[in-house]
Scaffold this motif. Structure first.
Motif, PDB file in Angstrom:
ATOM      1  N   GLU A  24       0.846  -1.188  -0.186  1.00 34.95           N
ATOM      2  CA  GLU A  24      -0.007  -0.027   0.047  1.00 34.95           C
ATOM      3  C   GLU A  24       0.864   1.238   0.115  1.00 34.95           C
ATOM      4  OE1 GLU A  24      -3.637  -2.328   2.148  1.00 34.95           O
ATOM      5  OE2 GLU A  24      -2.797  -0.704   3.332  1.00 34.95           O
ATOM      6  N   ALA A  25       1.897   1.256   0.797  1.00 36.84           N
ATOM      7  CA  ALA A  25       2.924   2.408   0.808  1.00 36.84           C
ATOM      8  C   ALA A  25       3.371   2.553  -0.542  1.00 36.84           C
ATOM      9  CB  ALA A  25       3.897   2.293   1.843  1.00 36.84           C
ATOM     10  N   ALA A  26       3.748   1.495  -1.285  1.00 37.33           N
ATOM     11  CA  ALA A  26       4.552   1.702  -2.599  1.00 37.33           C
ATOM     12  C   ALA A  26       3.459   2.281  -3.754  1.00 37.33           C
ATOM     13  CB  ALA A  26       4.558   0.145  -3.055  1.00 37.33           C
ATOM     14  N   ALA A  27       2.259   1.748  -3.398  1.00 38.39           N
ATOM     15  CA  ALA A  27       1.175   2.402  -4.342  1.00 38.39           C
ATOM     16  C   ALA A  27       1.044   3.733  -3.840  1.00 38.39           C
ATOM     17  CB  ALA A  27      -0.182   1.498  -3.995  1.00 38.39           C
ATOM     18  N   ALA A  28       0.904   4.290  -2.846  1.00 35.99           N
ATOM     19  CA  ALA A  28       0.631   5.564  -2.320  1.00 35.99           C
ATOM     20  C   ALA A  28       1.685   6.421  -3.068  1.00 35.99           C
ATOM     21  CB  ALA A  28       0.267   5.551  -1.024  1.00 35.99           C
ATOM     22  N   SER A  29       2.987   5.890  -2.965  1.00 29.95           N
ATOM     23  CA  SER A  29       4.106   6.937  -3.349  1.00 29.95           C
ATOM     24  C   SER A  29       4.455   7.172  -4.681  1.00 29.95           C
ATOM     25  CB  SER A  29       5.659   5.989  -2.608  1.00 29.95           C
ATOM     26  OG  SER A  29       5.938   4.871  -3.732  1.00 29.95           O
ATOM     27  N   GLY A  30       3.770   5.937  -5.473  1.00 32.53           N
ATOM     28  CA  GLY A  30       3.943   6.226  -7.004  1.00 32.53           C
ATOM     29  C   GLY A  30       5.326   5.922  -7.282  1.00 32.53           C
ATOM     30  N   ARG A  31       6.199   5.437  -6.604  1.00 27.29           N
ATOM     31  CA  ARG A  31       7.505   4.931  -7.026  1.00 27.29           C
ATOM     32  C   ARG A  31       7.773   3.612  -7.487  1.00 27.29           C
ATOM     33  NH1 ARG A  31       7.895   9.826  -7.520  1.00 27.29           N
ATOM     34  NH2 ARG A  31       9.024  11.351  -5.988  1.00 27.29           N
ATOM     35  N   ARG A  32       8.989   3.448  -7.987  1.00 30.61           N
ATOM     36  CA  ARG A  32       8.989   1.894  -8.579  1.00 30.61           C
ATOM     37  C   ARG A  32       9.195   0.852  -7.394  1.00 30.61           C
ATOM     38  NH1 ARG A  32       8.664   1.751 -14.286  1.00 30.61           N
ATOM     39  NH2 ARG A  32       7.815  -0.288 -13.760  1.00 30.61           N
ATOM     40  N   PHE A  33       8.690  -0.390  -7.609  1.00 27.22           N
ATOM     41  CA  PHE A  33       8.820  -1.304  -6.408  1.00 27.22           C
ATOM     42  C   PHE A  33       9.122  -2.548  -6.963  1.00 27.22           C
ATOM     43  CE2 PHE A  33       6.251  -3.740  -2.890  1.00 27.22           C
ATOM     44  CZ  PHE A  33       7.608  -3.840  -1.974  1.00 27.22           C
ATOM     45  N   GLY A  34      10.611  -3.357  -6.408  1.00 29.47           N
ATOM     46  CA  GLY A  34      10.902  -4.610  -7.182  1.00 29.47           C
ATOM     47  C   GLY A  34      11.358  -5.581  -6.192  1.00 29.47           C
ATOM     48  N   ILE A  35      11.424  -6.546  -6.398  1.00 34.44           N
ATOM     49  CA  ILE A  35      11.928  -7.841  -5.375  1.00 34.44           C
ATOM     50  C   ILE A  35      12.860  -8.589  -6.162  1.00 34.44           C
ATOM     51  CG2 ILE A  35       9.686  -9.161  -6.049  1.00 34.44           C
ATOM     52  CD1 ILE A  35      10.146 -10.076  -2.818  1.00 34.44           C
ATOM     53  N   MET A  36      13.662  -9.056  -5.277  1.00 30.74           N
ATOM     54  CA  MET A  36      15.064  -9.657  -5.690  1.00 30.74           C
ATOM     55  C   MET A  36      14.755 -11.042  -6.081  1.00 30.74           C
ATOM     56  SD  MET A  36      17.993  -9.165  -7.003  1.00 30.74           S
ATOM     57  CE  MET A  36      18.653  -7.392  -6.038  1.00 30.74           C
ATOM     58  N   TYR A  37      13.499 -11.320  -6.997  1.00 31.50           N
ATOM     59  CA  TYR A  37      13.454 -12.685  -7.550  1.00 31.50           C
ATOM     60  C   TYR A  37      14.300 -13.209  -8.712  1.00 31.50           C
ATOM     61  CZ  TYR A  37       9.368 -13.397  -4.398  1.00 31.50           C
ATOM     62  OH  TYR A  37       8.224 -13.879  -3.528  1.00 31.50           O
ATOM     63  N   ASN A  38      15.622 -13.283  -8.302  1.00 26.87           N
ATOM     64  CA  ASN A  38      16.555 -13.477  -9.490  1.00 26.87           C
ATOM     65  C   ASN A  38      16.340 -14.812 -10.358  1.00 26.87           C
ATOM     66  OD1 ASN A  38      17.559 -14.338  -6.669  1.00 26.87           O
ATOM     67  ND2 ASN A  38      18.805 -15.453  -8.021  1.00 26.87           N
ATOM     68  N   GLN A  39      15.531 -15.678  -9.619  1.00 28.62           N
ATOM     69  CA  GLN A  39      15.364 -17.042 -10.361  1.00 28.62           C
ATOM     70  C   GLN A  39      14.082 -16.873 -11.488  1.00 28.62           C
ATOM     71  OE1 GLN A  39      15.740 -20.666  -8.791  1.00 28.62           O
ATOM     72  NE2 GLN A  39      16.832 -20.162  -7.176  1.00 28.62           N
ATOM     73  N   ARG A  40      13.518 -15.640 -11.326  1.00 31.51           N
ATOM     74  CA  ARG A  40      12.439 -15.082 -12.572  1.00 31.51           C
ATOM     75  C   ARG A  40      13.343 -14.888 -13.654  1.00 31.51           C
ATOM     76  NH1 ARG A  40       7.273 -11.659 -11.053  1.00 31.51           N
ATOM     77  NH2 ARG A  40       6.260 -12.923  -9.131  1.00 31.51           N
ATOM     78  N   MET A  41      14.733 -14.594 -13.687  1.00 27.76           N
ATOM     79  CA  MET A  41      15.620 -14.333 -14.640  1.00 27.76           C
ATOM     80  C   MET A  41      16.019 -15.828 -15.538  1.00 27.76           C
ATOM     81  SD  MET A  41      15.747 -10.947 -14.589  1.00 27.76           S
ATOM     82  CE  MET A  41      16.854 -10.735 -15.998  1.00 27.76           C
ATOM     83  N   ASN A  42      15.907 -16.832 -14.888  1.00 30.31           N
ATOM     84  CA  ASN A  42      16.217 -18.209 -15.349  1.00 30.31           C
ATOM     85  C   ASN A  42      15.456 -18.717 -16.621  1.00 30.31           C
ATOM     86  OD1 ASN A  42      16.691 -20.684 -16.032  1.00 30.31           O
ATOM     87  ND2 ASN A  42      17.200 -21.225 -13.607  1.00 30.31           N
ATOM     88  N   PRO A  43      15.922 -18.644 -17.637  1.00 33.21           N
ATOM     89  CA  PRO A  43      15.378 -18.813 -19.066  1.00 33.21           C
ATOM     90  C   PRO A  43      14.502 -20.102 -18.822  1.00 33.21           C
ATOM     91  CG  PRO A  43      17.837 -18.409 -19.488  1.00 33.21           C
ATOM     92  CD  PRO A  43      17.579 -18.486 -17.890  1.00 33.21           C
ATOM     93  N   LEU A  44      14.879 -21.042 -18.072  1.00 32.45           N
ATOM     94  CA  LEU A  44      13.902 -22.477 -17.981  1.00 32.45           C
ATOM     95  C   LEU A  44      12.731 -22.062 -17.512  1.00 32.45           C
ATOM     96  CD1 LEU A  44      16.591 -24.568 -16.291  1.00 32.45           C
ATOM     97  CD2 LEU A  44      15.769 -24.833 -18.332  1.00 32.45           C
ATOM     98  N   TYR A  45      12.580 -21.254 -16.402  1.00 33.38           N
ATOM     99  CA  TYR A  45      11.509 -20.995 -15.746  1.00 33.38           C
ATOM    100  C   TYR A  45      10.632 -19.850 -16.647  1.00 33.38           C
ATOM    101  CZ  TYR A  45      13.320 -23.469 -12.131  1.00 33.38           C
ATOM    102  OH  TYR A  45      13.961 -24.486 -11.136  1.00 33.38           O
ATOM    103  N   GLN A  46      11.500 -18.974 -17.305  1.00 33.16           N
ATOM    104  CA  GLN A  46      10.387 -18.210 -18.176  1.00 33.16           C
ATOM    105  C   GLN A  46       9.924 -18.928 -19.229  1.00 33.16           C
ATOM    106  OE1 GLN A  46      13.721 -15.221 -19.543  1.00 33.16           O
ATOM    107  NE2 GLN A  46      13.230 -14.063 -17.572  1.00 33.16           N
ATOM    108  N   LYS A  47      10.603 -19.887 -19.764  1.00 33.78           N
ATOM    109  CA  LYS A  47      10.105 -20.589 -20.584  1.00 33.78           C
ATOM    110  C   LYS A  47       8.790 -21.569 -20.275  1.00 33.78           C
ATOM    111  CE  LYS A  47      11.106 -20.794 -24.475  1.00 33.78           C
ATOM    112  NZ  LYS A  47      10.668 -19.941 -25.318  1.00 33.78           N
ATOM    113  N   VAL A  48       9.065 -21.900 -19.030  1.00 33.81           N
ATOM    114  CA  VAL A  48       7.735 -22.515 -18.341  1.00 33.81           C
ATOM    115  C   VAL A  48       6.550 -21.787 -18.199  1.00 33.81           C
ATOM    116  CG1 VAL A  48       6.687 -23.790 -16.331  1.00 33.81           C
ATOM    117  CG2 VAL A  48       9.119 -24.280 -17.117  1.00 33.81           C
ATOM    118  N   ARG A  49       6.885 -20.494 -17.919  1.00 35.79           N
ATOM    119  CA  ARG A  49       5.967 -19.312 -17.884  1.00 35.79           C
ATOM    120  C   ARG A  49       5.189 -19.244 -19.232  1.00 35.79           C
ATOM    121  NH1 ARG A  49       3.905 -14.617 -15.045  1.00 35.79           N
ATOM    122  NH2 ARG A  49       4.011 -12.836 -16.434  1.00 35.79           N
TER     123      ARG A  49
END
Lengths: 372, 372
Positions: free
Chosen positions: B112-137
């Motif tokens: 909620e604080a992120a939404a109120a701020s209007g700023r960008r908000f990310g999380i270090m889910y580095n395994q989303r960068m793995n082409p294997l899981y990107q291909k699964v998705r």
């Protein structure tokens, strides 16, 4: 010594396979001398195909004929205990098809009749002949894997289309078969799961879906979580609704991990047991040395013919049975416990409350569309 | 446009990795300008190692310094929401380490604080960068796999010896970390499980063992069974107590099966969907034609650097975030639900009763040996 004279009770899908094997000469010391089947058409076919074999209308006629030393029971699941008990009472040896029966309570009566008769009693657990599973059992029993920590069997390659279920009105009904994928497809895996590990669960929480993928009464998808007396845990997953399915069996111990998949066994062995390593190790991210071991020369499985030969050898020369009939109750008790847990939506302890299962099953048989 | 000026809040194991990446020049458009850490020894080390970076004693001092456009939050799990909220209130962009926090309720306040701020908000889910899981998705989202039937993740290769847990008195305590393998090791898989499938479970029954393999307070072995809104089911199994473990992710759909194991993705695709085949088929033991498909050129994963680059690109040119911070609540809600189910020994529905989880967790924190 003369050949063992086999009588075959029930000659449907499984029975006709055994008839072919016995009449092919593949089993040393065995002869098929009598068959019975409830279907008149089937009996006509049997007389044509096996002219030297006597064909009977009823189980009793075959059992009383004096033509057989041993019988193979390949009738519907529900009838296995009744037919086996009738044979034991006549002093005959008995080899039953799997599953041992539908409810562990009735199978217990069969086991008692076997013990009272003094005759040999076997069950057609042909997958016990598979060198892969024999090696798994060997590695566990000999201590190579150490104390078991976790078991996991994903056995979802039992795909059955609706056409399979539509091929007999008794199929996949409570009255006709007493269960679905657990009773009809998975008895081998439920047997191997306990046979290879030497462990029966102490309690089970199972989640069954009934008629989920097909127009059937019984379960076609099961996920079960089990706990063992030594603290190990396990999971068993099966369905007839997926293709291509998976058949992957993993057992973890404190000396490594075994995986059977795609017809191959792989053994990751720890050079030092995990508890020993853990006790002396001071490095936060270290781990014991592991070896990846393969088994190049395990050979093919003799399957059903292997069981028939072993049972014949047991009768002729007292060879030890690889699949004693009395052990059929083990996998069946796991199956019964899974059903009971799903029906009651709660934990089920083993040893099983056999009367509770029987009561719950009977309720479903009473309203089954497969009655009569 | 000038470089994004990053401030790093917390410079322990994970934080120092990010400091190295940012100061190496590997991330285009990014500079590390400030760091804060609660440990005086650590600050001495940071000043020596990164002379051009301003080192602060407190989070507040860094946030108020005017030296940063964005912060990376790499503090203990419990502090992520508090630190992120403080940064959003100052108009800073925020990239948090996983897990998003310990309880979904507090993470919701952060979102909620992120939404109120209007700023960008990310999380270090580095395994989303793995082409294997990107291909699964990709294969699931594009419909190649069809409707999902079953998911199964065996993620038992998070082996941790006792020496790991002994390396910090806060480790693996309720007060210090708020959980065990689910909070510390599995956030990636719990995220990928829902991210690749696009499915959140509708209910969960989990079985956790606390301090089973190690002298710790929290869970070191979990088996969870889940049901999804579309009728699919799933299993998630993890432990830090086994070696060599398994990392095998299987998803079945009505057009085939995906398996990620040993760093490879295999897709068994049905030429015709299973329901279509089943509707027209009349042969009891037939099945649809299957193709075994491999992906030879998926390439390596950019991991953490990939997330840092993507977040920087989002700030500089509005690139879409691969791992929006708001999505951290999804895997964490699954984790919270698994804990709650195990504690209460019953089903837990999703969306989660966040207050119920918070109450149960607080009870454990109150008597935790990791307090203070």
């Amino acid at each position: 010594m003369s050949d063992i004279r086999y009588g075959l009770i029930g000659c449907g899908n499984m029975g006709s396979g055994h008839a072919n094997t016995l009449t092919s000469g593949a089993i040393r010391g065995a002869a098929l001398t009598a068959v019975c089947d409830a279907s008149a058409d089937r009996r006509v076919w049997l007389r044509e195909r096996y002219p030297s074999v006597t064909v009977f209308d009823t189980t009793e006629a075959l059992l009383d004929s004096g033509l057989v030393d041993a019988v193979i029971v390949a009738t519907p699941h529900f009838d296995h205990p009744k037919d086996a008990i009738a044979a034991f009472r006549r002093g005959l040896h008995v080899l039953i098809e799997k599953p041992a029966g539908v409810s562990a309570g009735r199978v217990r009566l069969m086991n008692e009749a076997a013990a009272a008769s003094g005759r040999r009693f076997g069950i057609m657990y042909n997958q016990r002949m598979n060198p892969l599973y024999q090696k798994v059992r060997d590695l566990i029993a000999s201590g190579e894997l150490g104390e078991i920590r976790r078991t996991n069997w994903i056995i979802t390659d039992w795909y059955r289309p609706q056409a399979y279920y539509d091929s007999g009105s008794w199929r996949a009904t409570w009255a006709g078969e007493g269960g679905g994928v657990l009773l009809n497809q998975c008895p081998h895996q439920l047997d191997l799961w306990q046979w290879t590990t030497g462990l029966m669960p102490s309690r089970i929480r199972a989640f069954c879906h009934f008629g989920k993928h097909r127009d059937i009464e019984v379960e076609d998808e099961v996920t079960a979580y089990v706990e063992y007396p030594n603290g190990a845990t396990g999971v068993f997953i099966t369905t007839t609704g997926e293709t291509p399915g998976t058949n992957r069996y993993e057992v973890t111990g404190d000396r490594g991990k075994l995986v059977v998949e795609n017809g191959r066994l792989t053994f990751w062995r720890l050079r030092e047991s995990e508890p020993e390593f853990n006790a002396r190790n001071t490095v936060p991210f270290d781990r014991p040395e592991e070896w990846k071991i393969e088994f190049p020369n395990l050979g093919p499985s003799p399957e059903h013919a292997g069981i028939l030969q072993n049972f014949t050898d047991a009768l002729l020369n007292g060879a030890p049975l690889l699949a004693p009939g009395e052990e059929g109750i083990l996998g069946l008790s796991i199956s019964n416990a899974m059903h009971l847990s799903a029906w009651r939506e709660e934990w089920v302890d083993l040893p099983l409350d056999e009367a509770a299962f029987e009561t719950e099953l009977q309720r479903r048989i009473d309203t089954s569309r497969g009655r009569g």
